[in-house]
Write a protein that holds these residues in place. Structure first.
Motif, PDB file in Angstrom:
ATOM      1  N   GLU A 166       2.195 -24.351  -9.935  1.00 57.09           N
ATOM      2  CA  GLU A 166       3.129 -23.808 -10.922  1.00 57.09           C
ATOM      3  C   GLU A 166       3.778 -24.914 -11.746  1.00 57.09           C
ATOM      4  OE1 GLU A 166       5.646 -21.497  -8.404  1.00 57.09           O
ATOM      5  OE2 GLU A 166       4.335 -19.721  -8.466  1.00 57.09           O
ATOM      6  N   ARG A 167       3.785 -26.134 -11.224  1.00 56.35           N
ATOM      7  CA  ARG A 167       4.319 -27.283 -11.967  1.00 56.35           C
ATOM      8  C   ARG A 167       3.289 -27.901 -12.906  1.00 56.35           C
ATOM      9  NH1 ARG A 167       6.352 -31.474  -8.004  1.00 56.35           N
ATOM     10  NH2 ARG A 167       6.750 -30.106  -6.241  1.00 56.35           N
ATOM     11  N   GLY A 168       2.072 -27.349 -12.925  1.00 56.28           N
ATOM     12  CA  GLY A 168       1.060 -27.832 -13.861  1.00 56.28           C
ATOM     13  C   GLY A 168      -0.070 -28.605 -13.234  1.00 56.28           C
ATOM     14  N   GLU A 215       3.508 -24.880  -0.651  1.00 55.81           N
ATOM     15  CA  GLU A 215       3.581 -26.163  -1.355  1.00 55.81           C
ATOM     16  C   GLU A 215       2.446 -26.297  -2.371  1.00 55.81           C
ATOM     17  OE1 GLU A 215       5.536 -28.794   2.279  1.00 55.81           O
ATOM     18  OE2 GLU A 215       3.374 -28.403   2.228  1.00 55.81           O
ATOM     19  N   LEU A 216       1.266 -25.782  -2.011  1.00 54.47           N
ATOM     20  CA  LEU A 216       0.140 -25.821  -2.931  1.00 54.47           C
ATOM     21  C   LEU A 216       0.450 -25.008  -4.191  1.00 54.47           C
ATOM     22  CD1 LEU A 216      -2.874 -26.829  -3.074  1.00 54.47           C
ATOM     23  CD2 LEU A 216      -3.497 -24.533  -2.321  1.00 54.47           C
ATOM     24  N   ARG A 217       1.027 -23.828  -3.988  1.00 57.13           N
ATOM     25  CA  ARG A 217       1.364 -22.983  -5.133  1.00 57.13           C
ATOM     26  C   ARG A 217       2.465 -23.625  -5.981  1.00 57.13           C
ATOM     27  NH1 ARG A 217       2.377 -16.427  -5.059  1.00 57.13           N
ATOM     28  NH2 ARG A 217       2.665 -16.192  -7.311  1.00 57.13           N
ATOM     29  N   GLU A 218       3.418 -24.252  -5.340  1.00 55.04           N
ATOM     30  CA  GLU A 218       4.506 -24.901  -6.088  1.00 55.04           C
ATOM     31  C   GLU A 218       3.960 -25.974  -7.017  1.00 55.04           C
ATOM     32  OE1 GLU A 218       8.432 -27.698  -5.181  1.00 55.04           O
ATOM     33  OE2 GLU A 218       7.301 -26.807  -3.529  1.00 55.04           O
ATOM     34  N   GLY A 265      -5.592 -19.863  -9.537  1.00 54.50           N
ATOM     35  CA  GLY A 265      -4.468 -18.933  -9.620  1.00 54.50           C
ATOM     36  C   GLY A 265      -3.996 -18.443  -8.264  1.00 54.50           C
ATOM     37  N   PHE A 266      -2.868 -17.719  -8.292  1.00 50.85           N
ATOM     38  CA  PHE A 266      -2.252 -17.137  -7.101  1.00 50.85           C
ATOM     39  C   PHE A 266      -1.677 -15.771  -7.459  1.00 50.85           C
ATOM     40  CE2 PHE A 266      -1.977 -21.668  -6.276  1.00 50.85           C
ATOM     41  CZ  PHE A 266      -2.150 -21.784  -4.905  1.00 50.85           C
ATOM     42  N   ASP A 267      -1.596 -14.894  -6.474  1.00 53.14           N
ATOM     43  CA  ASP A 267      -0.717 -13.741  -6.554  1.00 53.14           C
ATOM     44  C   ASP A 267      -0.100 -13.538  -5.171  1.00 53.14           C
ATOM     45  OD1 ASP A 267      -2.498 -12.207  -4.968  1.00 53.14           O
ATOM     46  OD2 ASP A 267      -3.503 -11.375  -6.711  1.00 53.14           O
ATOM     47  N   GLU A 268       0.492 -12.386  -4.938  1.00 51.98           N
ATOM     48  CA  GLU A 268       1.222 -12.190  -3.687  1.00 51.98           C
ATOM     49  C   GLU A 268       0.315 -12.243  -2.463  1.00 51.98           C
ATOM     50  OE1 GLU A 268       1.454 -10.421  -6.355  1.00 51.98           O
ATOM     51  OE2 GLU A 268       3.556 -10.109  -6.909  1.00 51.98           O
ATOM     52  N   ARG A 269      -0.974 -11.930  -2.629  1.00 55.53           N
ATOM     53  CA  ARG A 269      -1.866 -11.838  -1.473  1.00 55.53           C
ATOM     54  C   ARG A 269      -3.046 -12.795  -1.522  1.00 55.53           C
ATOM     55  NH1 ARG A 269      -4.100  -6.079  -1.279  1.00 55.53           N
ATOM     56  NH2 ARG A 269      -5.078  -6.897   0.607  1.00 55.53           N
ATOM     57  N   PHE A 270      -3.405 -13.274  -2.727  1.00 54.67           N
ATOM     58  CA  PHE A 270      -4.669 -13.979  -2.870  1.00 54.67           C
ATOM     59  C   PHE A 270      -4.505 -15.355  -3.498  1.00 54.67           C
ATOM     60  CE2 PHE A 270      -5.577  -9.458  -2.905  1.00 54.67           C
ATOM     61  CZ  PHE A 270      -6.644  -9.360  -2.004  1.00 54.67           C
ATOM     62  N   VAL A 271      -5.459 -16.222  -3.166  1.00 48.10           N
ATOM     63  CA  VAL A 271      -5.680 -17.477  -3.876  1.00 48.10           C
ATOM     64  C   VAL A 271      -6.972 -17.289  -4.665  1.00 48.10           C
ATOM     65  CG1 VAL A 271      -6.059 -19.959  -3.676  1.00 48.10           C
ATOM     66  CG2 VAL A 271      -4.632 -18.781  -1.992  1.00 48.10           C
ATOM     67  N   TYR A 272      -6.990 -17.736  -5.919  1.00 43.23           N
ATOM     68  CA  TYR A 272      -8.165 -17.599  -6.764  1.00 43.23           C
ATOM     69  C   TYR A 272      -8.795 -18.968  -6.972  1.00 43.23           C
ATOM     70  CZ  TYR A 272      -6.309 -12.954  -7.709  1.00 43.23           C
ATOM     71  OH  TYR A 272      -5.842 -11.668  -7.561  1.00 43.23           O
ATOM     72  N   VAL A 273     -10.128 -19.036  -6.861  1.00 45.15           N
ATOM     73  CA  VAL A 273     -10.804 -20.325  -7.003  1.00 45.15           C
ATOM     74  C   VAL A 273     -12.058 -20.174  -7.849  1.00 45.15           C
ATOM     75  CG1 VAL A 273      -9.994 -21.057  -4.715  1.00 45.15           C
ATOM     76  CG2 VAL A 273     -12.308 -20.132  -4.955  1.00 45.15           C
ATOM     77  N   HIS A 274     -12.425 -21.262  -8.521  1.00 48.99           N
ATOM     78  CA  HIS A 274     -13.768 -21.416  -9.074  1.00 48.99           C
ATOM     79  C   HIS A 274     -14.582 -22.161  -8.016  1.00 48.99           C
ATOM     80  CE1 HIS A 274     -12.754 -19.864 -12.884  1.00 48.99           C
ATOM     81  NE2 HIS A 274     -12.790 -20.946 -13.630  1.00 48.99           N
ATOM     82  N   ASP A 275     -15.738 -21.616  -7.666  1.00 50.31           N
ATOM     83  CA  ASP A 275     -16.654 -22.262  -6.736  1.00 50.31           C
ATOM     84  C   ASP A 275     -17.849 -22.766  -7.536  1.00 50.31           C
ATOM     85  OD1 ASP A 275     -18.515 -22.979  -4.830  1.00 50.31           O
ATOM     86  OD2 ASP A 275     -18.235 -21.201  -3.591  1.00 50.31           O
TER      87      ASP A 275
END
Length: 368
Positions: free
Chosen positions: A282-284, A276-279, A309-319
């Protein structure tokens, strides 16, 4: 041959520092720390017992990222492919540690080093002015060690928190800037949002920012915000012993909630799963997520990050926090890749397992 360094190599490593660098040299104490305590690896090129080159790797806690902190090749070995061999060995070590990207900084006047890394598939993605002791600019480079992963990312500008307790405002500022490039990020805005969103008290020291106050700060600045929490709870009260402080936090959060309802800000008393987070991403929407810092920094405190960002295995974040004491730089806090399973564990704070996500987006109704 290339092998792992030991404490017996300290003298040789220090000699290389003196020979190869005029400034920004690592000390004996720093090398010893890297060899014995840091989450790091030093690889050396050893020819018949003579150490003539090294590469120092740092591994970020809780993420899938590694960094080449330093690389040095003595004059006698230059032009023989030793640097290339060390970088290849460093990449192998990073992969063996489960890392998917390798980053480094290079002096802007070091054309030879830039050519080496560009030739090995590294791409420049930024620069830092006044980075070295002599004020020289640093160029930032990165290589994906798993190039087959398809990453969905948005360009989120980075803002470093300037105080220990302003991770929430700093993360929110990055999200808002990604949606409104005209927004100016500065310390005045950071402190203003903290004043607006603080819960007044925390376990100790200055009050932190909970999800309700941050959501209001975004709404008042013209953004739509959708708020997800696992319960309509009093955030950050578990470890506050003083009944007076607990009551203050409760009253502040009740006031935040009343204002959120008055503005019809969507508040969901159920957490978002990763799908749900990725959805929503992707909606902006730009998610700002509460995590426990234990898995990254080894300390139990609430912390906010922004998803990039996202890919098949990872969540990407700015910390927004940069752990300079561990030898990190801004480079280590940008687009940090975190395994999805690890991220799911991070997004629970305290004994109550509190969860909170703000999804910030452009306002649909400009008059709202």
């Amino acid at each position: 041959m290339v092998r792992s360094a030991t404490l017996a190599d300290l003298d040789a490593l220090l000699a290389l520092e003196q020979t190869c660098f005029d400034s920004d040299r690592l000390s004996r104490r720093q090398f010893r720390y890297m060899l014995t305590k840091a989450h790091a690896r030093i690889l050396v090129h050893d020819s018949s017992g003579a150490v003539g080159a090294y590469v120092l790797l740092l591994f970020s806690r809780g993420t899938s990222m590694a960094r080449i902190y330093s690389i040095a090749v003595g004059p006698a070995l230059r032009g023989q492919g030793v640097g290339r061999a060390l970088v290849g060995a460093a990449e192998d070590e990073a992969r063996a540690e489960g890392r998917i990207s390798l980053r480094l900084e290079i002096r802007s006047d070091n054309a030879a080093s830039q050519a080496l890394f560009r030739g090995l598939g590294y791409r420049q993605f930024g620069a830092v002015a006044d980075y070295y002791e002599d004020h020289m600019e640093a160029l930032r480079f990165e290589k994906r060690l798993t190039p087959n992963l398809r990453v969905e990312q948005v360009p989120v500008p980075f803002y470093e928190q300037t105080l220990d307790f302003t991770c929430g405002p700093s993360s929110l500022m990055m999200a808002m800037k990604a949606l409104d490039p005209q927004l100016e990020l500065n310390r005045t805005l950071e402190l203003r949002i903290w004043r607006e969103a603080t819960t007044i008290f925390m376990t100790s020291g200055h009050g932190g920012c909970g999800p309700f106050g941050l959501a209001l700060s975004a709404w008042h600045r013209g953004f739509d915000v959708e708020l997800f929490v696992n319960e309509e709870a009093e955030f950050f009260t578990d470890s506050v012993r003083s009944p007076i402080k607990k009551e203050v936090i409760r009253l502040v959060q009740e006031d935040f909630l009343a204002e959120l309802r008055a503005h019809d800000v969507p508040l969901h008393l159920s957490p978002l799963n990763l799908g749900e987070l990725r959805e929503r991403f992707e909606r902006g929407g730009i998610p700002v997520v509460l995590i426990s810092s234990w898995r990254i920094y080894g300390e139990k405190f609430p912390h906010w990050v922004v998803v990039t960002g996202f890919d098949e295995r990872f969540v990407y974040v700015h910390d927004p926090f940069v752990d300079y004491e561990e030898g990190e730089t801004l480079l280590d806090s940008l687009n940090m890749p975190i395994l999805q399973e690890e991220f799911a564990h991070m997004t629970r704070y305290g004994r109550a397992g509190l969860k909170a996500v703000l999804v910030v987006s452009r306002r649909k109704n400009a008059n709202g």
